[in-house]
Scaffold this motif. Structure first.
Motif, short mmCIF file in Angstrom:
data_model
loop_
_atom_site.label_atom_id
_atom_site.label_comp_id
_atom_site.label_asym_id
_atom_site.label_seq_id
_atom_site.Cartn_x
_atom_site.Cartn_y
_atom_site.Cartn_z
N ASN A 58 13.87 -5.49 13.85
CA ASN A 58 12.33 -5.04 14.38
C ASN A 58 11.55 -4.01 13.93
O ASN A 58 10.16 -4.39 13.96
CB ASN A 58 12.69 -4.79 15.82
N GLU A 59 11.92 -3.12 13.92
CA GLU A 59 11.52 -2.01 13.17
C GLU A 59 10.49 -1.88 11.86
O GLU A 59 9.63 -1.95 11.37
CB GLU A 59 12.28 -0.93 12.66
N GLU A 60 11.66 -3.45 11.04
CA GLU A 60 10.73 -3.34 9.89
C GLU A 60 9.48 -4.25 9.64
O GLU A 60 7.87 -3.88 9.26
CB GLU A 60 12.20 -3.65 8.62
N MET A 61 10.11 -5.02 10.78
CA MET A 61 8.48 -6.29 11.00
C MET A 61 7.27 -5.04 12.70
O MET A 61 6.32 -5.69 11.81
CB MET A 61 8.76 -7.43 12.27
N ASP A 62 8.07 -4.39 12.71
CA ASP A 62 6.53 -3.94 13.54
C ASP A 62 5.68 -2.75 12.51
O ASP A 62 4.86 -2.08 12.60
CB ASP A 62 6.93 -2.79 14.42
N ASP A 63 7.15 -2.58 11.49
CA ASP A 63 6.14 -0.94 10.33
C ASP A 63 4.83 -2.50 9.20
O ASP A 63 4.11 -2.06 8.65
CB ASP A 63 6.97 -0.98 9.41
N ALA A 64 5.50 -3.69 9.12
CA ALA A 64 5.39 -4.65 8.10
C ALA A 64 3.32 -4.92 8.94
O ALA A 64 2.96 -4.95 7.73
CB ALA A 64 6.03 -5.68 8.19
N HIS A 65 3.64 -5.02 10.18
CA HIS A 65 2.46 -5.13 11.05
C HIS A 65 1.12 -4.33 11.07
O HIS A 65 0.37 -4.39 10.98
CB HIS A 65 3.19 -5.41 12.57
N ARG A 66 1.89 -2.88 11.27
CA ARG A 66 1.10 -1.97 10.98
C ARG A 66 0.79 -1.62 9.73
O ARG A 66 -0.69 -1.34 9.73
CB ARG A 66 1.57 -0.70 11.63
N ARG A 67 1.75 -1.69 8.50
CA ARG A 67 0.60 -1.75 7.47
C ARG A 67 -0.38 -2.33 7.37
O ARG A 67 -1.36 -2.64 6.36
CB ARG A 67 1.54 -2.21 7.08
N ALA A 68 -0.38 -4.18 7.67
CA ALA A 68 -1.02 -4.78 7.66
C ALA A 68 -2.41 -4.63 8.38
O ALA A 68 -3.44 -4.80 7.89
CB ALA A 68 -0.72 -5.89 7.66
N ASN A 69 -2.51 -4.34 9.28
CA ASN A 69 -3.62 -3.51 10.01
C ASN A 69 -3.93 -2.47 9.72
O ASN A 69 -5.61 -1.83 10.00
CB ASN A 69 -3.08 -3.37 11.55
N ARG A 70 -3.56 -1.53 8.78
CA ARG A 70 -4.04 -0.19 8.19
C ARG A 70 -5.31 -1.25 6.83
O ARG A 70 -6.34 -0.71 6.65
CB ARG A 70 -3.60 0.79 8.14
N ARG A 71 -4.13 -2.42 6.44
CA ARG A 71 -5.41 -2.32 5.16
C ARG A 71 -6.74 -3.05 5.81
O ARG A 71 -7.25 -3.19 4.55
CB ARG A 71 -4.11 -3.20 4.52
N SER A 72 -6.41 -4.19 6.74
CA SER A 72 -7.25 -5.20 6.59
C SER A 72 -7.84 -5.08 8.28
O SER A 72 -6.86 -5.36 9.36
CB SER A 72 -7.02 -6.91 6.65
N PRO A 73 -8.83 -4.40 8.46
CA PRO A 73 -9.18 -3.81 9.71
C PRO A 73 -9.68 -4.73 10.58
O PRO A 73 -9.63 -5.73 10.30
CB PRO A 73 -9.69 -2.86 9.79
N LEU A 74 -9.40 -4.99 12.03
CA LEU A 74 -10.24 -6.43 12.70
C LEU A 74 -11.24 -6.14 12.28
O LEU A 74 -12.17 -4.98 12.50
CB LEU A 74 -9.12 -6.75 13.77
N ILE A 75 -12.50 -6.93 12.23
CA ILE A 75 -13.87 -6.97 12.02
C ILE A 75 -13.79 -7.45 13.68
O ILE A 75 -13.64 -7.91 14.46
CB ILE A 75 -14.57 -7.91 10.82
#
Length: 161
Positions: free
Chosen positions: A144-161
């Motif tokens: 779960n921690e790794e999934m949350d971290d991967a989600h955070r990283r993905a959101n850092r790289r491509s911010p929502l428009i």
């Protein structure tokens, strides 16, 4: 004591049956623990490779990798303790079978030894099961921690428009 030798042998074999069932269950748990340990070792090796390749990343990424490695180390220790308890349980169940057989052969010299060994084996199996349940909980937490971290990283790289 039974006077008929055939009934005596039957009683001995029947008394040895319960430890045999416990041996089978313990061996199954031990196989599962060994498979879990192999997965922990594989994951630790992967994290260590990531840590070695992580020269360009920031200190936060390095800290996260080191925490994950520490968690895998704790998991491996818990599995080791559980496995050791399962080996103790196997020894106790084998001892139970041997003392049941020896008790009839040697004229009830072992008195409470079969019962004591069986109880120790069940307690060791119970303690091992609790440890392995704790480790499984840690594994789910790590995923779960790794999934949350991967989600955070993905959101850092491509911010929502």
């Amino acid at each position: 004591m039974l006077s008929n030798p055939a009934l005596t042998h039957y009683a001995i074999l029947t008394a040895m049956l319960a430890p045999a069932f416990f041996l089978t269950a313990t061996a199954s748990l031990l196989g599962s623990a060994n498979a879990r340990l192999a997965r922990v070792i594989d994951r630790t090796r992967s994290l260590l490779r990531d840590l070695a390749d992580d020269e360009g990343n920031d200190a936060e990424d390095r800290r996260i990798l080191e925490e994950r490695i520490a968690l895998q180390r704790r998991r491996s220790r818990i599995i080791l303790r559980g496995s050791q308890l399962l080996y103790v349980a196997i020894s106790c169940f084998v001892g139970t079978s041997l003392t049941v057989a020896g008790d009839s052969f040697f004229g009830h010299k072992f008195e409470q030894a079969p019962t004591l060994l069986a109880c120790l084996g069940v307690l060791a199996m119970f303690a091992a099961s609790l440890l392995l349940a704790r480790e499984a909980s840690m594994a789910v937490h790590a995923v779960n921690e790794e999934m949350d971290d991967a989600h955070r990283r993905a959101n850092r790289r491509s911010p929502l428009i």
